[in-house]
Scaffold this motif. Structure first.
Motif, PDB file in Angstrom:
ATOM      1  N   SER A 147       0.897  -1.216   0.129  1.00  9.47           N
ATOM      2  CA  SER A 147      -0.203  -0.034  -0.010  1.00  9.47           C
ATOM      3  C   SER A 147       0.635   1.159  -0.075  1.00  9.47           C
ATOM      4  O   SER A 147       0.216   2.207  -0.195  1.00  9.47           O
ATOM      5  N   LEU A 159      -7.612   5.123   2.101  1.00  9.09           N
ATOM      6  CA  LEU A 159      -6.959   4.446   1.130  1.00  9.09           C
ATOM      7  C   LEU A 159      -6.608   3.085   1.352  1.00  9.09           C
ATOM      8  O   LEU A 159      -6.680   2.135   0.515  1.00  9.09           O
ATOM      9  N   ARG A 211      -7.516  -0.311  -1.022  1.00  5.35           N
ATOM     10  CA  ARG A 211      -6.469  -1.132  -1.492  1.00  5.35           C
ATOM     11  C   ARG A 211      -6.305  -2.427  -0.753  1.00  5.35           C
ATOM     12  O   ARG A 211      -6.832  -3.407  -1.136  1.00  5.35           O
ATOM     13  N   ILE A 231       0.549   4.114  -2.951  1.00  8.96           N
ATOM     14  CA  ILE A 231      -0.541   4.952  -3.092  1.00  8.96           C
ATOM     15  C   ILE A 231      -0.677   6.090  -1.748  1.00  8.96           C
ATOM     16  O   ILE A 231      -0.976   6.936  -1.988  1.00  8.96           O
TER      17      ILE A 231
END
Length: 266
Positions: free
Chosen positions: A62, A114, A118, A65
């Motif tokens: 992750s 986020l 994800r 991002i």
């Protein structure tokens, strides 16, 4: 007319009753799921190799991002903060505004959103696929508890990964704000860092931000894994569960953030 009114009221009452029963049933299933996971957490904590594998899957993958979003969020905060503070001749405080906004709110919340999009969706799809291919049933037939070997390690990994990602998001955001405020708009370098270090409190700001990230990590992991574990074992069922996990986790993060903020900073 009276018969039509009575029939309409009866239908409305029945509809509301179905909604309430479905909500209570769903809440009860989630409570039983959490109750089954809790005893498995200490056992999974000692399986370091499996735990680190899940931390890599949820956290390290992750990072792109998180880094990209943190940089641009910090740049926007620096730009908008300078524009607003210039009105009051306080543009040197742009570092403080950027840091506090990121540490208290935007860092934990945006990183959690986020993360839900994800890692949370990936967790739901992975567990849902394991259910649709009967891997979870195979584990149970071999006397292996899926809660210990599948669910609990992923929850612990989320608890470890999300606070780290939130701190990385905050650091990247502060760097983005510094680049815009100092490098582009001409704010004094020393004033940017000095006011930030004076105003940001370790316990009131940083620790509370970490607490938020830990709570969000627990909630996102439980919601995502529950949706995958209870999904219909078909491709369509897994896709719907993945969508539900992202939507529900995002809404829960925003709602719980309001509660935590009201308790921490009021």
């Amino acid at each position: 007319m009276w018969a039509w009114t009575l029939s309409s009221m009866t239908q409305t009452t029945a509809w509301l009753g179905r909604i309430a029963l479905n909500f209570l049933q769903s809440l009860g299933k989630r409570a039983f799921f959490v109750w089954a996971v809790i005893p498995a957490l200490p056992y999974s904590a000692w399986r370091i190799r499996l735990l680190m594998k899940q931390v890599y899957f949820a956290g390290v993958l992750s990072l792109p991002i998180i880094l990209t979003a943190g940089l641009f969020v910090g740049m926007v905060l620096g730009l908008q903060g300078h524009h607003i503070l210039t009105t009051y001749n306080s543009e040197e405080a742009v570092g403080t505004m950027t840091a506090l906004s990121l540490i208290r709110e935007l860092g934990p919340v945006v990183a959690a959103l986020l993360f839900a999009g994800r890692a949370g969706s990936a967790l739901t799809a992975e567990v849902g696929l394991m259910k649709s291919t009967e891997q979870l049933s195979a584990l149970e037939m071999m006397a292996v508890d899926p809660m210990k070997f599948v669910i609990a390690p992923r929850i612990l990994a989320s608890i470890i990964a999300l606070p780290m990602l939130a701190m990385i998001f905050i650091a990247t955001g502060v760097l983005g704000g510094y680049v815009v405020a100092v490098g582009w708009l001409g704010v004094d370098d020393g004033a940017f860092w000095a006011q930030m270090s004076e105003q940001v409190d370790w316990q009131a700001d940083v620790i509370n931000g970490l607490i938020k990230a830990i709570v969000f990590g627990i909630l996102i992991a439980i919601i995502s894994l529950y949706e995958g574990y209870e999904s219909v074992p078909t491709s369509e069922g897994v896709s719907r569960a993945t969508t539900r996990s992202v939507v529900h986790a995002s809404l829960v993060v925003l709602g719980v953030d309001f509660i935590l903020t009201s308790l921490m900073f009021t």
